[in-house]
Motif scaffolding. Sequence first.
Motif, short mmCIF file in Angstrom:
data_model
loop_
_atom_site.label_atom_id
_atom_site.label_comp_id
_atom_site.label_asym_id
_atom_site.label_seq_id
_atom_site.Cartn_x
_atom_site.Cartn_y
_atom_site.Cartn_z
N CYS A 115 0.83 -1.20 0.00
CA CYS A 115 0.00 0.00 0.00
C CYS A 115 0.87 1.25 0.00
O CYS A 115 1.77 1.39 0.83
CB CYS A 115 -0.91 0.00 1.22
SG CYS A 115 -1.96 1.46 1.29
N HIS A 117 -0.33 4.38 0.23
CA HIS A 117 -0.97 5.43 1.01
C HIS A 117 -1.43 6.61 0.17
O HIS A 117 -1.41 7.75 0.64
CB HIS A 117 -0.05 5.90 2.13
CG HIS A 117 0.51 4.77 2.92
ND1 HIS A 117 -0.28 3.98 3.74
CD2 HIS A 117 1.76 4.23 2.97
CE1 HIS A 117 0.48 3.04 4.27
NE2 HIS A 117 1.72 3.15 3.82
N GLY A 118 -1.79 6.31 -1.06
CA GLY A 118 -2.37 7.35 -1.90
C GLY A 118 -3.88 7.33 -1.79
O GLY A 118 -4.43 6.89 -0.78
N PRO A 119 -4.57 7.80 -2.83
CA PRO A 119 -6.02 7.73 -2.85
C PRO A 119 -6.49 6.29 -3.08
O PRO A 119 -5.73 5.45 -3.56
CB PRO A 119 -6.41 8.62 -4.02
CG PRO A 119 -5.22 8.64 -4.91
CD PRO A 119 -4.04 8.50 -4.01
N VAL A 120 -7.75 6.04 -2.74
CA VAL A 120 -8.33 4.72 -2.87
C VAL A 120 -8.14 4.18 -4.29
O VAL A 120 -7.86 3.00 -4.48
CB VAL A 120 -9.84 4.78 -2.52
CG1 VAL A 120 -10.55 3.50 -2.95
CG2 VAL A 120 -10.02 5.01 -1.03
N ARG A 121 -8.25 5.08 -5.27
CA ARG A 121 -8.12 4.69 -6.67
C ARG A 121 -6.85 3.88 -6.92
O ARG A 121 -6.84 2.93 -7.71
CB ARG A 121 -8.11 5.97 -7.52
CG ARG A 121 -7.99 5.78 -9.00
CD ARG A 121 -7.58 7.10 -9.70
NE ARG A 121 -8.16 8.30 -9.07
CZ ARG A 121 -9.43 8.66 -9.17
NH1 ARG A 121 -10.27 7.89 -9.83
NH2 ARG A 121 -9.87 9.75 -8.59
N CYS A 123 -5.07 2.32 -4.53
CA CYS A 123 -4.75 1.49 -3.37
C CYS A 123 -4.62 0.03 -3.77
O CYS A 123 -5.54 -0.58 -4.32
CB CYS A 123 -5.84 1.63 -2.31
SG CYS A 123 -5.51 0.64 -0.85
N ILE A 125 -4.46 -2.51 -1.83
CA ILE A 125 -5.33 -3.33 -1.00
C ILE A 125 -6.66 -3.55 -1.71
O ILE A 125 -7.13 -4.68 -1.89
CB ILE A 125 -5.57 -2.64 0.36
CG1 ILE A 125 -4.28 -2.68 1.19
CG2 ILE A 125 -6.72 -3.29 1.10
CD1 ILE A 125 -4.35 -1.84 2.45
N ILE A 126 -7.25 -2.45 -2.13
CA ILE A 126 -8.54 -2.51 -2.80
C ILE A 126 -8.41 -3.25 -4.12
O ILE A 126 -9.27 -4.06 -4.49
CB ILE A 126 -9.07 -1.07 -3.03
CG1 ILE A 126 -9.22 -0.31 -1.71
CG2 ILE A 126 -10.37 -1.10 -3.81
CD1 ILE A 126 -10.34 -0.76 -0.84
#
Lengths: 143, 143
Positions: A115, A117-121, A123, A125-126
């Motif tokens: 990860c 640690h940027g935006p969800v876009r 990520c 992990i996602i």
Amino acid sequence: MTNLSIGELSRQVAVKVPTIRYYEQIGLLPSPPRTEGRQRRYGAEDVSRLSFIRHARDLGFEVEAIRELLSLTAQPDQPCEPADRIVLRHLESVERRIAQLELLRTELRHMLEDCRHGPVRECRIIQVLADHDECRHEHGRVS
Amino acid sequence: MTNLSIGELSRQVAVKVPTIRYYEQIGLLPSPPRTEGRQRRYGAEDVSRLSFIRHARDLGFEVEAIRELLSLTAQPDQPCEPADRIVLRHLESVERRIAQLELLRTELRHMLEDCRHGPVRECRIIQVLADHDECRHEHGRVS
DNA sequence: CTACAACCTCCAGCGACTAGAGGTTCAAGA
DNA sequence: TCTTGAACCTCTAGTCGCTGGAGGTTGTAG
């Protein structure tokens, strides 16, 4: 020591009162004698039996296994191989669970390492969750 | 790809049909459109969402954690720290469970080693359960 | 004799499904 | 077009091992 109320038994053995009643309901503990007002009274035998149950539960044995172990204690002249087998079976299931959880731990650690640690876009992990083919290992369900 | 029946979706994603209906019921999956005869029809979006859910479940995440992760994917511009925290929390719980199971494994192995395979009366396994003070370690309940 | 803590029974809830009963719909083959 | 039967539908209950609450009764200390 004898003629304990359910609350006193509960404190002696460190098993909650509703749990003791539950064990009676499912037949792990015998129905004790009652006072005239229908309150339960326990003796030394019940303390031992409930201690046994509690220790076995602490070791993760299922209620059905405990039922079998208890019935063995009632046959002190029989060979103890059945007890042996119950413990071995449980040990093997513990080992399987450890192995699965270790795989899981590895994957979760990788996810956290990746990860950025940027935006969800962006990520990882996602992304890994959304597209499972990106992950490193196969694994079964955790029980 | 689109307009899948629940059975087709089930096969695509390897999630059982009743489980898909259950996820809809608890709000993890949206209610899909229906045919005139009230049968569910799913699209590509549902395939992705259900895959996501399945992968997360395979990794041992609880439904509530998955709910949070899914709501993050709907906010792709937000920072991914909340996802990070969810994964870390889960990793820690996995590590705690491993540690507990390892203690358990040690105890069970000792029990098996100590057993002399005589009659139940002399069985160390039964004795340790009956009299917990004889055992080597303390340990909490296994979850 | 009076308080009131502790007891009683019965029922519901947890998590994450799973299974079954009893009825309806869809789609392929005749 | 009709028939068959697999797949779908809803609803309910069960899994495991407790845990908690409502609403009522009993035991015991002061």
